[in-house]
Design a protein around this motif. Sequence first.
Motif, mmCIF file in Angstrom:
data_model
loop_
_atom_site.group_PDB
_atom_site.id
_atom_site.type_symbol
_atom_site.label_atom_id
_atom_site.label_comp_id
_atom_site.label_asym_id
_atom_site.label_seq_id
_atom_site.Cartn_x
_atom_site.Cartn_y
_atom_site.Cartn_z
ATOM 1 N N ALA A 1 -41.867 -37.648 -36.602
ATOM 2 C CA ALA A 1 -40.881 -36.732 -36.022
ATOM 3 C C ALA A 1 -41.548 -35.733 -35.094
ATOM 4 O O ALA A 1 -41.020 -35.416 -34.015
ATOM 5 N N GLU A 2 -42.723 -35.246 -35.482
ATOM 6 C CA GLU A 2 -43.438 -34.279 -34.649
ATOM 7 C C GLU A 2 -43.898 -34.913 -33.345
ATOM 8 O O GLU A 2 -43.892 -34.281 -32.293
ATOM 9 N N MET A 3 -44.304 -36.190 -33.407
ATOM 10 C CA MET A 3 -44.697 -36.881 -32.186
ATOM 11 C C MET A 3 -43.507 -37.017 -31.236
ATOM 12 O O MET A 3 -43.621 -36.810 -30.027
ATOM 13 N N GLY A 4 -42.339 -37.349 -31.788
ATOM 14 C CA GLY A 4 -41.143 -37.437 -30.959
ATOM 15 C C GLY A 4 -40.799 -36.107 -30.324
ATOM 16 O O GLY A 4 -40.466 -36.033 -29.136
ATOM 17 N N ALA A 5 -40.885 -35.032 -31.110
ATOM 18 C CA ALA A 5 -40.585 -33.700 -30.586
ATOM 19 C C ALA A 5 -41.583 -33.298 -29.507
ATOM 20 O O ALA A 5 -41.210 -32.715 -28.483
ATOM 21 N N ARG A 6 -42.848 -33.623 -29.721
ATOM 22 C CA ARG A 6 -43.876 -33.278 -28.737
ATOM 23 C C ARG A 6 -43.654 -34.025 -27.427
ATOM 24 O O ARG A 6 -43.852 -33.457 -26.344
ATOM 25 N N ALA A 7 -43.249 -35.292 -27.511
ATOM 26 C CA ALA A 7 -42.975 -36.070 -26.296
ATOM 27 C C ALA A 7 -41.845 -35.429 -25.492
ATOM 28 O O ALA A 7 -41.926 -35.311 -24.263
ATOM 29 N N VAL A 8 -40.791 -34.996 -26.179
ATOM 30 C CA VAL A 8 -39.679 -34.327 -25.499
ATOM 31 C C VAL A 8 -40.139 -33.022 -24.858
ATOM 32 O O VAL A 8 -39.807 -32.717 -23.705
ATOM 33 N N SER A 9 -40.925 -32.254 -25.592
ATOM 34 C CA SER A 9 -41.414 -30.979 -25.066
ATOM 35 C C SER A 9 -42.240 -31.181 -23.800
ATOM 36 O O SER A 9 -42.079 -30.450 -22.817
ATOM 37 N N ARG A 10 -43.122 -32.200 -23.813
ATOM 38 C CA ARG A 10 -43.947 -32.470 -22.635
ATOM 39 C C ARG A 10 -43.083 -32.858 -21.444
ATOM 40 O O ARG A 10 -43.304 -32.409 -20.314
ATOM 41 N N LEU A 11 -42.080 -33.706 -21.692
ATOM 42 C CA LEU A 11 -41.237 -34.169 -20.585
ATOM 43 C C LEU A 11 -40.420 -33.027 -19.997
ATOM 44 O O LEU A 11 -40.340 -32.881 -18.771
#
Length: 338
Positions: free
Chosen positions: A289-299
């Motif tokens: 879940a944290e990886m998914g959230a981090r990907a969104v934050s970067r984008l």
Amino acid sequence: MGEATIRDVARRAEVSVASVSRALNGLDNVRAETRDKVIKAASELGYVPHAGARSLSLARNHAIGVVLPDLHGEFFSECVRGMDREASRRGYLLLLSNMHDDGDQAAVALRAMRGRVDGLLVMAPHIDPETLERALPPALPSVMINSHREVPGRPSLRLDNRAGAEAMVAHLHANGYRHIVHIAGPEGNVDAQERAQGYRDACARLGLPPRIIAGDFNEETGESAAAEILASSTLTDAVFAANDMMAIGCLYGLRTGGKRVPEDIAVAGFDDVPLARYLSLSTMRVNVAEMGARAVSRLIDMLEGRDQVRASETQIPELVTRATTAPHTASQGGAAHA
């Protein structure tokens, strides 16, 4: 050399800047030949439009496209949960799509997002790099998750799968297990390949006999692998599956076959999906879940002009030890064999 500009693309394609803009924005008033030249030039130069400049000519959708290999299973539901949480917090919606092993389908899934979303999150560990790079819309900012290799101009989030697999084999070895079978993920999937390589590397370093059974990341292949292990005369005292779902299937198959876990055979997985904790399954924690959230934050940072460096990131999985890999002792029943 600095980042390519729209003028560089126009010069390479031998067209006007306006033609480049129209072609990359998917407008209809562009000849197919011109569009192909522009896309080819943009790809060769690694050109990604600046989000701030792009927003002047295009209406912002405040939507993010998410393209995954599949949309069911605990791993993907956890990933999307993290993505949705961060997207909602920052005022964006998610548009989900999936692509399987077919490269043409991948291209269709990615291009279908054009005009509907402001940027893309793409998890494609099963698509070869050339096909993926050709399929990505050049004008659409994107973040890659666990791709085979980095795509120029597009940041990526990656797992150190090899290190994770090596850590699990080392844990099993330290707990007294010497005949460790690996249930591999699907052929062609970069996560599966790297985890299998980490397993092989650790076995070689520790002097253990390697044995790999093919799988596909689904519970059914884990259960089938358990049946194969039980029917074999080859000694087995531990199983390390390339993901938790196969480990769970194997756990079920071994217990149904009359084996105690871990007294007869230890079982370990990879990912740490929520169900793993309830089954007391040892695993490598990915923080999905944290990886998914981090990907969104970067984008979103890219879209809003706050991420100019676009560096890639690597996450090291964390070893989580639970009851299914408790230390092997002389009083235990021994390894499985026919």
